[in-house]
Every structure is written in structure tokens, then in C-alpha cells.
Design a protein around this motif. Structure first.
Motif, PDB file in Angstrom:
ATOM      1  N   TYR A 177       5.429  -7.775   8.093  1.00  0.00           N
ATOM      2  CA  TYR A 177       5.250  -8.499   6.829  1.00  0.00           C
ATOM      3  C   TYR A 177       6.152  -9.730   6.760  1.00  0.00           C
ATOM      4  O   TYR A 177       7.362  -9.636   6.958  1.00  0.00           O
ATOM      5  CB  TYR A 177       5.561  -7.561   5.664  1.00  0.00           C
ATOM      6  CG  TYR A 177       5.478  -8.213   4.307  1.00  0.00           C
ATOM      7  CD1 TYR A 177       4.257  -8.422   3.687  1.00  0.00           C
ATOM      8  CD2 TYR A 177       6.631  -8.634   3.647  1.00  0.00           C
ATOM      9  CE1 TYR A 177       4.171  -9.033   2.448  1.00  0.00           C
ATOM     10  CE2 TYR A 177       6.559  -9.238   2.404  1.00  0.00           C
ATOM     11  CZ  TYR A 177       5.325  -9.431   1.817  1.00  0.00           C
ATOM     12  OH  TYR A 177       5.247 -10.033   0.585  1.00  0.00           O
ATOM     13  N   GLN A 217       7.567   1.740  -0.270  1.00  0.00           N
ATOM     14  CA  GLN A 217       6.772   0.699   0.384  1.00  0.00           C
ATOM     15  C   GLN A 217       7.409  -0.680   0.197  1.00  0.00           C
ATOM     16  O   GLN A 217       7.433  -1.495   1.121  1.00  0.00           O
ATOM     17  CB  GLN A 217       5.349   0.690  -0.170  1.00  0.00           C
ATOM     18  CG  GLN A 217       4.444  -0.344   0.490  1.00  0.00           C
ATOM     19  CD  GLN A 217       3.063  -0.404  -0.128  1.00  0.00           C
ATOM     20  OE1 GLN A 217       2.846   0.083  -1.239  1.00  0.00           O
ATOM     21  NE2 GLN A 217       2.121  -0.994   0.570  1.00  0.00           N
ATOM     22  N   GLU A 220      10.340  -0.975   2.537  1.00  0.00           N
ATOM     23  CA  GLU A 220       9.870  -1.192   3.900  1.00  0.00           C
ATOM     24  C   GLU A 220       9.431  -2.637   4.102  1.00  0.00           C
ATOM     25  O   GLU A 220       9.692  -3.241   5.147  1.00  0.00           O
ATOM     26  CB  GLU A 220       8.709  -0.240   4.214  1.00  0.00           C
ATOM     27  CG  GLU A 220       8.111  -0.401   5.601  1.00  0.00           C
ATOM     28  CD  GLU A 220       9.104  -0.217   6.731  1.00  0.00           C
ATOM     29  OE1 GLU A 220       8.874  -0.801   7.803  1.00  0.00           O
ATOM     30  OE2 GLU A 220      10.102   0.505   6.544  1.00  0.00           O
ATOM     31  N   LYS A 221       8.781  -3.222   3.090  1.00  0.00           N
ATOM     32  CA  LYS A 221       8.384  -4.623   3.184  1.00  0.00           C
ATOM     33  C   LYS A 221       9.598  -5.535   3.337  1.00  0.00           C
ATOM     34  O   LYS A 221       9.577  -6.489   4.123  1.00  0.00           O
ATOM     35  CB  LYS A 221       7.591  -5.032   1.935  1.00  0.00           C
ATOM     36  CG  LYS A 221       6.113  -4.753   2.004  1.00  0.00           C
ATOM     37  CD  LYS A 221       5.396  -5.389   0.821  1.00  0.00           C
ATOM     38  CE  LYS A 221       3.878  -5.269   0.964  1.00  0.00           C
ATOM     39  NZ  LYS A 221       3.175  -5.933  -0.160  1.00  0.00           N
ATOM     40  N   GLU A 222      10.670  -5.257   2.585  1.00  0.00           N
ATOM     41  CA  GLU A 222      11.865  -6.093   2.675  1.00  0.00           C
ATOM     42  C   GLU A 222      12.529  -5.950   4.045  1.00  0.00           C
ATOM     43  O   GLU A 222      13.046  -6.925   4.596  1.00  0.00           O
ATOM     44  CB  GLU A 222      12.845  -5.730   1.564  1.00  0.00           C
ATOM     45  CG  GLU A 222      12.370  -6.087   0.172  1.00  0.00           C
ATOM     46  CD  GLU A 222      12.026  -7.556   0.035  1.00  0.00           C
ATOM     47  OE1 GLU A 222      12.744  -8.411   0.592  1.00  0.00           O
ATOM     48  OE2 GLU A 222      11.018  -7.860  -0.632  1.00  0.00           O
ATOM     49  N   GLN A 224      10.920  -5.249   6.844  1.00  0.00           N
ATOM     50  CA  GLN A 224      10.057  -5.990   7.764  1.00  0.00           C
ATOM     51  C   GLN A 224      10.248  -7.490   7.609  1.00  0.00           C
ATOM     52  O   GLN A 224      10.290  -8.240   8.594  1.00  0.00           O
ATOM     53  CB  GLN A 224       8.596  -5.622   7.524  1.00  0.00           C
ATOM     54  CG  GLN A 224       8.229  -4.204   7.918  1.00  0.00           C
ATOM     55  CD  GLN A 224       6.748  -3.921   7.752  1.00  0.00           C
ATOM     56  OE1 GLN A 224       5.944  -4.832   7.568  1.00  0.00           O
ATOM     57  NE2 GLN A 224       6.382  -2.651   7.807  1.00  0.00           N
ATOM     58  N   ARG A 225      10.371  -7.929   6.359  1.00  0.00           N
ATOM     59  CA  ARG A 225      10.561  -9.360   6.098  1.00  0.00           C
ATOM     60  C   ARG A 225      11.853  -9.866   6.734  1.00  0.00           C
ATOM     61  O   ARG A 225      11.908 -10.991   7.233  1.00  0.00           O
ATOM     62  CB  ARG A 225      10.562  -9.605   4.583  1.00  0.00           C
ATOM     63  CG  ARG A 225      10.395 -11.058   4.194  1.00  0.00           C
ATOM     64  CD  ARG A 225       9.837 -11.165   2.780  1.00  0.00           C
ATOM     65  NE  ARG A 225      10.756 -10.666   1.785  1.00  0.00           N
ATOM     66  CZ  ARG A 225      11.558 -11.435   1.049  1.00  0.00           C
ATOM     67  NH1 ARG A 225      11.533 -12.740   1.206  1.00  0.00           N
ATOM     68  NH2 ARG A 225      12.355 -10.914   0.148  1.00  0.00           N
ATOM     69  N   ASN A 297      16.784  -6.540   2.140  1.00  0.00           N
ATOM     70  CA  ASN A 297      16.323  -7.671   2.948  1.00  0.00           C
ATOM     71  C   ASN A 297      17.476  -8.343   3.684  1.00  0.00           C
ATOM     72  O   ASN A 297      17.393  -8.624   4.886  1.00  0.00           O
ATOM     73  CB  ASN A 297      15.600  -8.684   2.060  1.00  0.00           C
ATOM     74  CG  ASN A 297      15.206  -9.936   2.812  1.00  0.00           C
ATOM     75  OD1 ASN A 297      15.748 -11.016   2.576  1.00  0.00           O
ATOM     76  ND2 ASN A 297      14.264  -9.808   3.736  1.00  0.00           N
TER      77      ASN A 297
END
Length: 309
Positions: A177, A217, A220-222, A224-225, A297
Motif C-alpha cells: 500500500y 487493517q 497494517e496499511k501504515e 506497508q506505507r 507509520n
């Protein structure tokens, strides 16, 4: 102009239906648009997206469907570009519902911008309005929080195909992401392309109301970012990119202090977030949750950077 609308999708069937129907119901008011096609690239969905589309294909005469194993939006958009017939590409996301004059607005802005600049080195960027209203997403008013300062973002953008090819399309290293569109924007800026704002081309970006079940979720996005941010920085090691990906001491101090070094996290803040959500303040709850989300992040981007050889 022949327009190819490229849409990557992954497990968004319900809102995708509204997205595609809105694109089929476009009001074309000039001969500047010769034809348009909708190129949907399914990125390995498991929610019966392809089955539903096969059963309802008569509703979508402009639609062309391509498939790939789950590789992320960069690879999906490149597949769309490779199969596009159009000289003009419009990128939107599969959770975006547009108004009936969406295509015409982008084309009008491209034509006007070309005349004004006396050059075709330009692209147009429309408004993206965030909404939680699934039944009537286009009823949402524009809010100050909908403002974007991004140079090139694929939520709602129109650009000549030749510039995408000259820039080298999207970098498929970005499999997780984040950042694949802004990274391409850095390369487009080096080609001296000018951004033309097009507020008449409106897309409504739907997402469900924030709830506690979304937190894993979102975390997890942070993470991945952060990892993809380091790839971004490797390609363009500038201060501007460091600021964008939050890999500076300023961001480390800011989110570290606000989260008390991680003491304010998804567990300790759960009672407050739940209290706000139960009182209909889900958006405020999400903004408060961004304190620990941003801390995840920042930690992720530094961890990924330290793992580099």
C-alpha cells in the motif's frame, strides 16, 4: 479524444457496482470525446467480483475486464495502460463514484489548458470528496479536509497516454500500500508537466464509517506505507520525499510525543474511541486514532530504512 478510464480493483464489489454504473451514465455534450472505454483490472479479488460482472455484463457496454494475480495497483494500472486504446487516460479508484459530467469536465479542462499554456505538457486533477454515505455518495458536500496538495494522485486524474509511456509507467516495486502514484508524479514533474486543477470533475470516495474492527487493517496499511515509502526515497533521495514519507526527526518527535512513545495506542485508546463512535462521532474517533496510526507509520519507515544494505 478517445478516453480510456483505468480502474484497478481488489475486493470492492459493492461500491464497484456504483462506480461502474456512474461511468456508464456519462453526459457527453461536445464532439471533443470520440469514444470512451472502461478498463477494469481485477487484482485477484476473492469477493466474486468477476462472477458478478459476468452475470451483469449487459449493464456495462463500455467495460473491458482484465485479470492478474494479486500484485498491487501499480502493476494493475500498467496492465490497463498496456491494453488501453485511448490517447487520453483517466485514472480513478474502484471506490469512487463520479457525477454525470465527469468525463466532459476533464476533457474541457485539458483542451482549455492546452490552449492557455500553448503546450500539451499538462494533466488535470479533479476533486475527490470523501463520504461514508453508501446509498447516496454524491450527496456529500465538499469539506476543507477533502483538499489535496498532491501533484499527481490516481484517485481522479486525466493525462495523455504518451506522457505515462515516456515517464516509464508505474514502478511495480510498489506491491504494498502507498506511494506508487506520487512516485510516478516525481518523474512526470521532471518532464515539466503542469497540473491543472479541475474542480468540475468530481468523484466521491466512499469508505465505511470508522469502527474498532477496522483498526488492525489500518495499522497494517501504515506499516506497508512505511515500507513503500523507503522504496520511494531510494528512487528519489530528496528532502521533499523524506517529508512526504515522514522520515524526518520532526515527524519522529511529533508523533512520538503525541502518542507518548506509543503509550497511546489501539488498546489504551479503545475506550475513548468506542465512546465517540457510540455517540455518532466516528470521524472524530478516526482523527484521534491517527495519532497512533502515524506513530506506526513512522516506526515502520525507519525500521525499513535501517534494514537496507
Amino acid at each position: 479524444m478517445y478516453i480510456s478510464i483505468i480502474i484497478p480493483t481488489y475486493n470492492r464489489l459493492l461500491i464497484l457496482q456504483k462506480c461502474l454504473l456512474a461511468l456508464e451514465n456519462q453526459k457527453i455534450t461536445s464532439n471533443k470525446i470520440e469514444e470512451y472505454e472502461i478498463i477494469l483490472v481485477d487484482d485477484g479479488s476473492t469477493d466474486n467480483t468477476l462472477e458478478w460482472l459476468a452475470e451483469n455484463k449487459q449493464q456495462f457496454p463500455h467495460l473491458k475486464i482484465f485479470q492478474q494475480n494479486h500484485q498491487g495497483p501499480a502493476a494493475a494500472r500498467n496492465l490497463g495502460i498496456d491494453n488501453a486504446k485511448g490517447d487520453t487516460i483517466i485514472f480513478i479508484d474502484s471506490d469512487l463514484v463520479v457525477t454525470e459530467n465527469f468525463l466532459q469536465a476533464h476533457i474541457n479542462a485539458l483542451v482549455t489548458g492546452k490552449k492557455s499554456l500553448k503546450s500539451d505538457r499538462l494533466f488535470t486533477y479533479g476533486w475527490v470528496i470523501n463520504t461514508c454515505n453508501f446509498e447516496n455518495p454524491t450527496n456529500e458536500p465538499y469539506k476543507i479536509t477533502d483538499f489535496s496538495a498532491a501533484y499527481f494522485a490516481t484517485g481522479n486524474v486525466a493525462i495523455a497516454k504518451k506522457w505515462l509511456l515516456e515517464a516509464g509507467k508505474f514502478d511495480t516495486q510498489f506491491q504494498l500500500y502507498g506511494w506508487e502514484d506520487l512516485e510516478l508524479g516525481v518523474r512526470l514533474k521532471k518532464l515539466n508537466l503542469k497540473l491543472i486543477k479541475c474542480p468540475e470533475a468530481v468523484g466521491y470516495h466512499w469508505h465505511p464509517n470508522f469502527n474498532l474492527e477496522q483498526i488492525p487493517q489500518l495499522i497494517e496499511k501504515e506499516i506497508q506505507r512505511g515500507k513503500m515509502g523507503v522504496i520511494f526515497y531510494q528512487k528519489h533521495p530528496t528532502w521533499n520525499v523524506r517529508m512526504m514519507i515522514q522520515m524526518t526527526i520532526l515527524h519522529r518527535l511529533l508523533w512520538g510525543i503525541l502518542s507518548f512513545g506509543g503509550a497511546l495506542n489501539e488498546e489504551t485508546m479503545q475506550p475513548l474511541l468506542k465512546w465517540l463512535i457510540n455517540r455518532g462521532q466516528s470521524q472524530l474517533a478516526l482523527e484521534i486514532a491517527r495519532i497512533f496510526l502515524n506513530w506506526y507509520n513512522v516506526k515502520s519507515v525507519y525500521a525499513a530504512y535501517q534494514e537496507l544494505p
